[in-house]
Design an enzyme around this catalytic site. Sequence first.
Site, mmCIF file in Angstrom:
data_model
loop_
_atom_site.group_PDB
_atom_site.id
_atom_site.type_symbol
_atom_site.label_atom_id
_atom_site.label_comp_id
_atom_site.label_asym_id
_atom_site.label_seq_id
_atom_site.Cartn_x
_atom_site.Cartn_y
_atom_site.Cartn_z
ATOM 1 N N CYS A 258 0.827 -1.196 0.000
ATOM 2 C CA CYS A 258 0.000 0.000 0.000
ATOM 3 C C CYS A 258 0.871 1.260 0.000
ATOM 4 O O CYS A 258 1.615 1.484 -0.941
ATOM 5 C CB CYS A 258 -0.969 -0.044 1.179
ATOM 6 S SG CYS A 258 -2.385 1.060 0.992
ATOM 7 N N HIS A 342 -3.645 -5.051 0.181
ATOM 8 C CA HIS A 342 -3.357 -5.562 1.522
ATOM 9 C C HIS A 342 -3.391 -7.091 1.496
ATOM 10 O O HIS A 342 -4.461 -7.688 1.592
ATOM 11 C CB HIS A 342 -4.401 -5.052 2.526
ATOM 12 C CG HIS A 342 -4.319 -3.584 2.797
ATOM 13 N ND1 HIS A 342 -4.813 -3.012 3.945
ATOM 14 C CD2 HIS A 342 -3.794 -2.561 2.072
ATOM 15 C CE1 HIS A 342 -4.596 -1.704 3.922
ATOM 16 N NE2 HIS A 342 -3.990 -1.412 2.785
ATOM 17 N N GLU A 344 -2.605 -9.297 3.652
ATOM 18 C CA GLU A 344 -3.073 -9.967 4.876
ATOM 19 C C GLU A 344 -4.593 -10.001 4.921
ATOM 20 O O GLU A 344 -5.198 -10.905 5.486
ATOM 21 C CB GLU A 344 -2.511 -9.257 6.099
ATOM 22 C CG GLU A 344 -3.364 -8.205 6.734
ATOM 23 C CD GLU A 344 -3.672 -7.019 5.832
ATOM 24 O OE1 GLU A 344 -4.684 -6.345 6.073
ATOM 25 O OE2 GLU A 344 -2.903 -6.749 4.886
#
Length: 367
Positions: A258, A342, A344
């Site tokens: 990001c 992202h 995760e």
Amino acid sequence: MTVREALLVLADGTTFEGEAIGAQPPSGVTAGEVVFNTVLTGYQEVITDPSYAGQIITFTYPHIGNYGVAEQDNEARRPHCRGVVIRDLARRRSNWRSDDDLDGFLRRHGIAGIAGIDTRRLTRHIREAGAMPGAFGTADEATLARAAAEEPGTDGRDLVREVTCAEPYTFSPRSAARGSRSKRVVAYDLGIKTTILRHLGEIATVEVVPASTPAEEVLERAPDGVFLSNGPGDPSAVSGVAASVGELLGKVPIFGICLGHQLLATAIGGRTYKLPFGHHGGNHPVRRLRTGAVEITSQNHNYAVDEDSIATTADITHRNLNDGVVEGIRCRDVPAFGVQYHPEAGPGPHDARYLFALFDELMEEHR
């Protein structure tokens, strides 16, 4: 719950009627840059994502709050967003894990909200006119219009300073895999999320440092890798981080996501630009160019990397299938890579978790 009439006024004068929820400030005014997020679940993770500093989050899904909130789902100690806009606030929570309802959560953390808004109309307006400042609350329309006009938005503002940690700390969960603690990762906290730390903690002991930490202090910690986290705002306004990354390149493997991805690109001579309404949601399709596989990804950013500006220093590894935006890069001459989304993905999807394993392999290769 007592109904309090409220208004949302955008900087271009467009108004929306609703009802006040959450913690309303004494002035009756909450201002920020209005963006929309398309997630169907995970509203708590979105609200507590530090990447939303300076912004008002509009949820496009109509029913928000139906499963309440749970303390263990927070992505940061407190929300950093300015406020939330929703269509329909659930009247009751229904989930065995929940320990509060959404309205109580917002009140407890001092976050204002407005419900009953025609979020479909608002989203269509932002898509056509672009993300823009706005103000909402119980104040009169003229006061809200003035606040919206005076709100600077996120352009040119170093919002990382508002969300980064004050002091270094170590994150080493009990769930870390056997042998992983022989590796050490230094993570720049640009607005890092707890779920990211959990994933990094599965491959290494993680030492989190403030965004202002110089490169020499990072190298003194003898890391096997350096991680550049997500974060809010305009990457061109973030002070000092890109210069530190430039000093670290070639000395230690680097993985950025990001905002960290954007600052990595900046460190190798790249430029960034602002998207019309950004990427905010949990359903963005991204193609991994090496394999052709399509990943459904979680995203939250208003800026992107200019592809032409990195043409001689990095290869494009991932691309957004909605608008063609660069979603991943790998440096050609040094062990460093980044992705715009992202991986995760707390709370999901999880298609891109393999990137943490790639970071682990890169560190192993350069030990």
